[in-house]
Design a protein around this motif. Sequence first.
Motif, PDB file in Angstrom:
ATOM      1  N   VAL A  81      35.647  55.630  41.968  1.00 15.44           N
ATOM      2  CA  VAL A  81      35.558  55.948  40.547  1.00 15.44           C
ATOM      3  C   VAL A  81      35.073  57.379  40.365  1.00 15.44           C
ATOM      4  CG1 VAL A  81      35.097  53.547  39.919  1.00 15.44           C
ATOM      5  CG2 VAL A  81      33.174  55.113  40.311  1.00 15.44           C
ATOM      6  N   ASN A  82      35.411  57.953  39.219  1.00 16.93           N
ATOM      7  CA  ASN A  82      34.848  59.233  38.811  1.00 16.93           C
ATOM      8  C   ASN A  82      34.357  59.101  37.379  1.00 16.93           C
ATOM      9  OD1 ASN A  82      37.062  59.734  36.972  1.00 16.93           O
ATOM     10  ND2 ASN A  82      38.284  60.389  38.725  1.00 16.93           N
ATOM     11  N   GLU A  83      33.933  60.201  36.793  1.00 15.28           N
ATOM     12  CA  GLU A  83      33.324  60.156  35.465  1.00 15.28           C
ATOM     13  C   GLU A  83      34.275  59.654  34.380  1.00 15.28           C
ATOM     14  OE1 GLU A  83      30.963  62.996  37.950  1.00 15.28           O
ATOM     15  OE2 GLU A  83      33.102  62.547  37.645  1.00 15.28           O
ATOM     16  N   ASN A  84      35.571  59.778  34.611  1.00 13.33           N
ATOM     17  CA  ASN A  84      36.545  59.392  33.587  1.00 13.33           C
ATOM     18  C   ASN A  84      37.251  58.070  33.877  1.00 13.33           C
ATOM     19  OD1 ASN A  84      36.151  61.801  32.035  1.00 13.33           O
ATOM     20  ND2 ASN A  84      37.393  62.910  33.528  1.00 13.33           N
ATOM     21  N   THR A  85      36.837  57.376  34.936  1.00 18.48           N
ATOM     22  CA  THR A  85      37.468  56.105  35.274  1.00 18.48           C
ATOM     23  C   THR A  85      37.133  55.061  34.209  1.00 18.48           C
ATOM     24  OG1 THR A  85      37.258  56.578  37.639  1.00 18.48           O
ATOM     25  CG2 THR A  85      37.666  54.284  37.001  1.00 18.48           C
ATOM     26  N   PRO A  86      38.141  54.451  33.584  1.00 16.20           N
ATOM     27  CA  PRO A  86      37.852  53.417  32.585  1.00 16.20           C
ATOM     28  C   PRO A  86      37.307  52.157  33.249  1.00 16.20           C
ATOM     29  CG  PRO A  86      40.220  53.577  32.977  1.00 16.20           C
ATOM     30  CD  PRO A  86      39.583  54.712  33.735  1.00 16.20           C
ATOM     31  N   ARG A  87      36.330  51.551  32.626  1.00 23.44           N
ATOM     32  CA  ARG A  87      35.747  50.319  33.180  1.00 23.44           C
ATOM     33  C   ARG A  87      36.748  49.180  33.013  1.00 23.44           C
ATOM     34  NH1 ARG A  87      30.196  48.869  34.512  1.00 23.44           N
ATOM     35  NH2 ARG A  87      30.247  46.647  35.023  1.00 23.44           N
ATOM     36  N   GLN A  88      36.976  48.428  34.096  1.00 18.54           N
ATOM     37  CA  GLN A  88      38.002  47.396  34.083  1.00 18.54           C
ATOM     38  C   GLN A  88      37.451  45.979  34.107  1.00 18.54           C
ATOM     39  OE1 GLN A  88      41.513  48.212  36.591  1.00 18.54           O
ATOM     40  NE2 GLN A  88      40.565  50.166  37.155  1.00 18.54           N
ATOM     41  N   VAL A  89      36.147  45.835  34.254  1.00 14.01           N
ATOM     42  CA  VAL A  89      35.524  44.504  34.228  1.00 14.01           C
ATOM     43  C   VAL A  89      34.304  44.553  33.309  1.00 14.01           C
ATOM     44  CG1 VAL A  89      36.293  43.909  36.552  1.00 14.01           C
ATOM     45  CG2 VAL A  89      34.089  45.033  36.250  1.00 14.01           C
ATOM     46  N   ASP A  90      33.860  43.374  32.871  1.00 19.25           N
ATOM     47  CA  ASP A  90      32.686  43.312  32.003  1.00 19.25           C
ATOM     48  C   ASP A  90      31.448  43.811  32.742  1.00 19.25           C
ATOM     49  OD1 ASP A  90      34.158  42.267  29.925  1.00 19.25           O
ATOM     50  OD2 ASP A  90      33.701  40.173  30.424  1.00 19.25           O
ATOM     51  N   PHE A  91      30.438  44.162  31.977  1.00 19.73           N
ATOM     52  CA  PHE A  91      29.173  44.570  32.568  1.00 19.73           C
ATOM     53  C   PHE A  91      28.521  43.375  33.267  1.00 19.73           C
ATOM     54  CE2 PHE A  91      29.761  47.653  29.120  1.00 19.73           C
ATOM     55  CZ  PHE A  91      29.662  48.822  29.852  1.00 19.73           C
ATOM     56  N   PHE A  92      27.890  43.640  34.395  1.00 17.32           N
ATOM     57  CA  PHE A  92      27.270  42.579  35.174  1.00 17.32           C
ATOM     58  C   PHE A  92      25.836  42.296  34.734  1.00 17.32           C
ATOM     59  CE2 PHE A  92      30.494  44.455  37.979  1.00 17.32           C
ATOM     60  CZ  PHE A  92      31.198  43.317  38.334  1.00 17.32           C
ATOM     61  N   THR A  93      25.170  43.315  34.176  1.00 17.37           N
ATOM     62  CA  THR A  93      23.753  43.183  33.843  1.00 17.37           C
ATOM     63  C   THR A  93      23.448  43.831  32.502  1.00 17.37           C
ATOM     64  OG1 THR A  93      23.114  45.286  34.880  1.00 17.37           O
ATOM     65  CG2 THR A  93      23.191  43.332  36.317  1.00 17.37           C
ATOM     66  N   ASP A  94      22.320  43.419  31.918  1.00 18.01           N
ATOM     67  CA  ASP A  94      21.855  44.039  30.677  1.00 18.01           C
ATOM     68  C   ASP A  94      21.489  45.502  30.907  1.00 18.01           C
ATOM     69  OD1 ASP A  94      22.172  41.730  29.194  1.00 18.01           O
ATOM     70  OD2 ASP A  94      20.121  41.036  29.547  1.00 18.01           O
ATOM     71  N   TYR A  95      21.058  45.817  32.117  1.00 16.46           N
ATOM     72  CA  TYR A  95      20.739  47.214  32.437  1.00 16.46           C
ATOM     73  C   TYR A  95      21.985  48.084  32.285  1.00 16.46           C
ATOM     74  CZ  TYR A  95      19.325  51.302  35.169  1.00 16.46           C
ATOM     75  OH  TYR A  95      19.052  52.590  35.587  1.00 16.46           O
ATOM     76  N   GLU A  96      23.098  47.658  32.871  1.00 11.49           N
ATOM     77  CA  GLU A  96      24.340  48.422  32.766  1.00 11.49           C
ATOM     78  C   GLU A  96      24.795  48.552  31.320  1.00 11.49           C
ATOM     79  OE1 GLU A  96      26.451  47.164  37.035  1.00 11.49           O
ATOM     80  OE2 GLU A  96      27.243  46.419  35.122  1.00 11.49           O
ATOM     81  N   SER A  97      24.806  47.439  30.595  1.00 14.30           N
ATOM     82  CA  SER A  97      25.359  47.460  29.236  1.00 14.30           C
ATOM     83  C   SER A  97      24.526  48.309  28.289  1.00 14.30           C
ATOM     84  CB  SER A  97      25.496  46.038  28.689  1.00 14.30           C
ATOM     85  OG  SER A  97      24.236  45.400  28.596  1.00 14.30           O
ATOM     86  N   THR A  98      23.185  48.266  28.428  1.00 16.63           N
ATOM     87  CA  THR A  98      22.356  49.077  27.539  1.00 16.63           C
ATOM     88  C   THR A  98      22.436  50.554  27.907  1.00 16.63           C
ATOM     89  OG1 THR A  98      20.418  48.537  28.922  1.00 16.63           O
ATOM     90  CG2 THR A  98      20.766  47.237  26.918  1.00 16.63           C
ATOM     91  N   LYS A  99      22.568  50.851  29.190  1.00 18.83           N
ATOM     92  CA  LYS A  99      22.754  52.248  29.586  1.00 18.83           C
ATOM     93  C   LYS A  99      24.090  52.783  29.067  1.00 18.83           C
ATOM     94  CE  LYS A  99      19.260  53.866  32.002  1.00 18.83           C
ATOM     95  NZ  LYS A  99      18.594  55.149  31.631  1.00 18.83           N
ATOM     96  N   HIS A 100      25.116  51.941  29.094  1.00 20.75           N
ATOM     97  CA  HIS A 100      26.422  52.333  28.559  1.00 20.75           C
ATOM     98  C   HIS A 100      26.322  52.636  27.062  1.00 20.75           C
ATOM     99  CE1 HIS A 100      30.669  52.173  27.413  1.00 20.75           C
ATOM    100  NE2 HIS A 100      30.329  51.264  26.519  1.00 20.75           N
TER     101      HIS A 100
END
Length: 329
Positions: free
Chosen positions: A126-145
């Motif tokens: 992945v790089n900075e522009n890679t679109p996310r293809q799966v749901d977030f695994f954790t609340d940490y990831e989703s809130t940072k997003h």
Amino acid sequence: MNKKIFITGSTGFIGQKLIHALANQGHSVTALVRSKAKAETLVHPNIETVEGDLFHTDALERGMENCDEVYHLAAFASVWAKDDTFKKVNIDGTTNILDAAKKQGVSKVVVTSTAGVIGPAIDGPVNENTPRQVDFFTDYESTKHESEEQMRQRAANGQHIVIVNPTRVYGPGPLNVSNSVTKLVKQYIDGKWKFMPGDGLSTGNYVYVEDVIRGHILAMEHGRSGERYLLGGEDATYHELFDMIAEIGGKKYKLYKMPLGVMLTFGKVQLFLAENFGKQPMITPGWVRKYLYKWSVSSDKAQKELGYQITPLMSGIQQTVDWLRTDNR
């Protein structure tokens, strides 16, 4: 030119090293600390402290008075929380930092996020522009997003904000949740680590902590506002990582494969105990599912735009093992 700098998360794994690097460069650094006791590792003639947290706006504004730059590293990165702590700290807390910086006329802000927001490597690194293809695994990831989305909007409206996204950081430093890779290295060379996650073929990206420190400073100097920069190291499977640790440590230990189905069941039990009895889980189903994917990362953008450099994994693990056998004994 010596600058006045404000930093949050200065008592953490990355923050401790960053604040001392800045102070050693001659800058005047003010650290936000929750108490004086938390500031024991921050003794330096160029470091001052201000007591408070991300929700003490008076402390934030006082600490940022006449500051040129702000580094925001503080975050909530635990496996689980029983309430809205992830949102409160990672989203609302960041908003407070950026509001204070804007009010005090701070020229530049660098915010530490995580490579996890981009997601696993489905079609190659992945790089900075890679679109996310799966749901977030954790609340940490989703809130940072979500926090990153808000930062990009602020940057579009004129506030200078640069985001950095470290991968799996390791190296000398406190053996805490933020330095879990080094904890694993220590357990292995001590003969106390017994398991191979899944089939051992899940790929991770491992970055030496000193590279991350330099990456933060380079992002402040050269980063483009509104952009994010992956601060990664080398990719390695668990088999490759453990083989490397064994070679450097001088002894190879037998590891027992832990099927993901077993890990998932364990994670579900841990989550049940957490949600019903408040017992902090060792792992959750979301964290286990991350092992189903490869997490290969490209740091080309940071290398080209910032002058970021990567320490080879073998060299970084060697330095980490040397430190574990001397300074940390």
